[in-house]
Design a protein around this motif. Structure first.
Motif, PDB file in Angstrom:
ATOM      1  N   LYS A 158       0.843  -1.187   0.000  1.00  0.00           N
ATOM      2  CA  LYS A 158       0.000   0.000   0.000  1.00  0.00           C
ATOM      3  C   LYS A 158       0.880   1.240   0.000  1.00  0.00           C
ATOM      4  CE  LYS A 158      -3.701  -2.268   2.622  1.00  0.00           C
ATOM      5  NZ  LYS A 158      -4.556  -2.213   3.838  1.00  0.00           N
ATOM      6  N   ALA A 159       0.541   2.213  -0.875  1.00  0.00           N
ATOM      7  CA  ALA A 159       1.260   3.490  -0.956  1.00  0.00           C
ATOM      8  C   ALA A 159       0.236   4.606  -1.046  1.00  0.00           C
ATOM      9  CB  ALA A 159       2.196   3.508  -2.160  1.00  0.00           C
ATOM     10  N   TYR A 160       0.397   5.602  -0.175  1.00  0.00           N
ATOM     11  CA  TYR A 160      -0.562   6.706  -0.084  1.00  0.00           C
ATOM     12  C   TYR A 160       0.144   8.024  -0.410  1.00  0.00           C
ATOM     13  CZ  TYR A 160      -3.298   3.183   2.430  1.00  0.00           C
ATOM     14  OH  TYR A 160      -3.977   2.046   2.777  1.00  0.00           O
ATOM     15  N   PHE A 161      -0.270   8.646  -1.535  1.00  0.00           N
ATOM     16  CA  PHE A 161       0.283   9.924  -1.981  1.00  0.00           C
ATOM     17  C   PHE A 161      -0.805  10.997  -2.059  1.00  0.00           C
ATOM     18  CE2 PHE A 161       3.272   6.803  -3.570  1.00  0.00           C
ATOM     19  CZ  PHE A 161       4.512   7.402  -3.411  1.00  0.00           C
ATOM     20  N   LEU A 185      -2.859   2.056  -4.475  1.00  0.00           N
ATOM     21  CA  LEU A 185      -2.050   3.213  -4.866  1.00  0.00           C
ATOM     22  C   LEU A 185      -2.975   4.430  -4.871  1.00  0.00           C
ATOM     23  CD1 LEU A 185       0.602   4.447  -5.830  1.00  0.00           C
ATOM     24  CD2 LEU A 185      -0.006   3.804  -8.162  1.00  0.00           C
ATOM     25  N   ASP A 186      -2.862   5.241  -3.840  1.00  0.00           N
ATOM     26  CA  ASP A 186      -3.768   6.370  -3.647  1.00  0.00           C
ATOM     27  C   ASP A 186      -3.097   7.650  -4.148  1.00  0.00           C
ATOM     28  OD1 ASP A 186      -5.667   8.148  -2.909  1.00  0.00           O
ATOM     29  OD2 ASP A 186      -5.609   7.714  -0.755  1.00  0.00           O
ATOM     30  N   GLY A 210      -7.001  -1.055  -7.366  1.00  0.00           N
ATOM     31  CA  GLY A 210      -6.813  -0.247  -6.163  1.00  0.00           C
ATOM     32  C   GLY A 210      -6.215   1.109  -6.429  1.00  0.00           C
ATOM     33  N   LEU A 211      -6.381   1.635  -7.655  1.00  0.00           N
ATOM     34  CA  LEU A 211      -5.848   2.948  -8.020  1.00  0.00           C
ATOM     35  C   LEU A 211      -6.920   4.012  -7.787  1.00  0.00           C
ATOM     36  CD1 LEU A 211      -3.621   4.710  -9.231  1.00  0.00           C
ATOM     37  CD2 LEU A 211      -4.506   4.127 -11.508  1.00  0.00           C
ATOM     38  N   PHE A 212      -6.606   4.994  -6.935  1.00  0.00           N
ATOM     39  CA  PHE A 212      -7.553   6.057  -6.587  1.00  0.00           C
ATOM     40  C   PHE A 212      -7.080   7.358  -7.233  1.00  0.00           C
ATOM     41  CE2 PHE A 212      -7.992   2.851  -3.367  1.00  0.00           C
ATOM     42  CZ  PHE A 212      -9.338   2.861  -3.027  1.00  0.00           C
ATOM     43  N   ASP A 237     -14.015  -0.882  -6.580  1.00  0.00           N
ATOM     44  CA  ASP A 237     -14.456  -0.108  -5.417  1.00  0.00           C
ATOM     45  C   ASP A 237     -13.905   1.311  -5.435  1.00  0.00           C
ATOM     46  OD1 ASP A 237     -15.896  -2.249  -4.440  1.00  0.00           O
ATOM     47  OD2 ASP A 237     -14.240  -3.002  -3.217  1.00  0.00           O
ATOM     48  N   SER A 238     -12.751   1.499  -6.045  1.00  0.00           N
ATOM     49  CA  SER A 238     -12.165   2.835  -6.098  1.00  0.00           C
ATOM     50  C   SER A 238     -13.062   3.811  -6.854  1.00  0.00           C
ATOM     51  CB  SER A 238     -10.793   2.774  -6.766  1.00  0.00           C
ATOM     52  OG  SER A 238     -10.883   2.233  -8.073  1.00  0.00           O
TER      53      SER A 238
END
Length: 484
Positions: A158-161, A185-186, A210-212, A237-238
């Motif tokens: 998980k990576a949050y940017f 990957l946010d 999971g790309l937001f 879901d994103s």
């Protein structure tokens, strides 16, 4: 040798040993006075720190330095903490990271650098952290992420940017072999206007899911819309969780923001590309019915619209169409539903329905596993079983009573000696009126009856004993004695 020299010689090694032990205890067991320490956690949060404490336990796995005033991290700061797994540096004043900050800290799994003043994520920041699973960089001032910044993070999940000022991102550096576990990957709430959509579509499937990208300033164009349209069809879901936050700008004008997932009419003239090559199985279900029942298999997929066409594939891989089916057995309804009027055991198997959107060149499939159960063999009920058991029991009782033992004359066997049972026989009974035992035996030997039971006859209210006429003597005796 003088006493002083001898004392120095003997005390010197002992003193060095004591100091070494004290030093180990100091470096491994001492907790900084401004921190709170447990067995494997050191918490120095909200302590007003401007630099890292010197004395930290080497056995700690969690170090919390959040909500302080740290503005610089030099090299090898965590080299004496080889067991460190979680490092929290959120809410500090870090504008950058020095070279080799995480040297000898390869066991780190969670790194929180959120809410700092980082402006660029440089290539050397995370070198050696191949076990890192979670990276938090949200709420900084990041405008650019260098191409190799995430290159060595092979264990990243998980990576949050989010909540930064990122205008571009190196999507090309994320591939199946380089990041096999990456699932989140946010990049939401940034300033990205145009993305390399070919690189985005080349991302691993788990990363795309999971790309937001919501709350960005994306320009409205067909290449952008086609990517999000396909993600929406797949039910990511994103997108489902942030439908209203996905906006784009018409003609680049910030005042003309469009919620493009809600209003697709702006993209009616777009050619959204080829049909999805990978199978998009929206629904997989199972159905069990009894032989002879009516079966209806619907073709509900993620595609919606009046212009959809449907086709079915039987378990034997034979396509079904209105011109090839027996309408008396199978019928295809306009909404794609297939109806089997009377199911047979041979109809069991997996049926595949494909819905096709010719306008947008998209398709989706549904699989239904049908199991036709043959009718069960009827068995006797409880009443029949009880009646049958009683009949069999009665039959054996009658056999026992009438066939054993055999009553026919040919089956009679000689009987053994039987003890006689006394019965009332006047010829064998001994009377008290008999004169003697010898007399009776004498009469028996001559085949004459020595005594006959007197016969009582009632005459004129008196009982008279009648004796046999062939015994005059006995008759006379009875008369003379007055027995009457």
């Amino acid at each position: 040798m003088r006493k002083t020299e001898w004392t120095n010689m003997t005390w010197g090694p002992f003193k060095a040993t004591v100091l070494m032990l004290l030093g180990l205890q100091l470096s491994d067991g001492t907790c900084p006075s401004i921190c709170l320490c447990t067995s494997d956690t050191v918490s120095c949060g909200s302590s007003g720190l401007t630099k890292l404490p010197v004395l930290l336990s080497s056995s700690s796995t969690t170090l919390d330095l959040s909500y302080n005033h740290l503005s610089w991290l030099g090299s090898n700061l965590f080299s004496r903490m080889p067991r460190l797994e979680s490092l929290r540096l959120a809410h500090n004043q870090l504008p950058s990271l020095g070279h080799g900050v995480f040297h000898n800290a390869s066991g780190l799994r969670q790194l929180d650098l959120s809410s700092n003043r980082l402006s660029v994520v440089e290539r050397h920041y995370f070198q050696g952290l191949w076990r890192l699973e979670e990276l938090l960089l949200f709420n900084n001032r990041i405008t650019h992420v260098e191409g190799g910044a995430l290159g060595g993070l092979s264990g990243l999940k998980k990576a949050y940017f989010s909540l930064n000022q990122i205008t571009d991102f190196p999507f090309f550096s994320i591939q199946d072999h380089s990041h096999p576990f990456l699932s989140t990957l946010d990049l939401s709430s940034n300033r990205m206007t145009a993305l390399p959509w070919d690189d985005v579509k080349a991302l691993p499937a788990s990363v795309q899911r999971g790309l937001f990208l919501h709350n960005n300033s994306l320009a409205c164009d067909c290449s952008m819309y086609s990517v999000f349209w396909q993600w929406e069809l797949r039910g990511f879901d994103s997108l489902k969780d942030f439908l209203d936050e996905h906006t784009c700008l018409l003609y680049g004008d910030p005042r003309a923001a469009v919620r493009f997932l809600r209003h697709g009419r702006f993209f009616q003239n777009c050619t959204l590309g080829k049909a999805v090559s990978l199978p998009m199985t929206v629904l997989v279900s199972s159905l069990a019915v009894y032989e002879g029942e009516r079966v209806r298999l619907d073709c509900q997929t993620s595609l919606r619209g009046p212009e959809l066409s449907f086709s079915w594939l039987t378990p034997s891989q034979q396509p079904l169409s209105p011109g090839t089916i027996n309408v008396s057995l199978i019928s295809l309804l306009p909404n794609g539903t297939m109806e089997i009027r009377a199911a047979k055991v041979s109809d069991s198997g997996v049926y595949v329905c494909t819905s096709l959107d010719l306008k947008h060149m998209l398709n989706a499939t549904r699989e239904v596993n049908v199991t036709v159960i043959p009718p069960a063999v009827e068995s006797f009920g409880t009443g029949y079983t009880t009646l049958l058991g009683c009949s069999i029991t009665l039959f054996f009782i009658l056999v026992y009573l009438f066939l054993t033992p055999c009553r026919c004359s040919c089956c009679k066997q000689p009987l053994g000696p039987v003890t006689p049972i006394p019965t009332y026989d006047p010829e064998t009974l001994t009377s008290i009126f008999s004169p003697s035992i010898g007399y009776r035996h004498q009469g028996q030997s001559c085949k004459h009856v020595g005594f006959i039971e007197p016969v009582l006859e009632e005459q004129n209210g008196c009982v008279k004993t009648l004796m046999a006429s062939n015994q005059p003597t006995l008759q006379q005796e009875w008369d003379t004695t007055g027995l009457s």
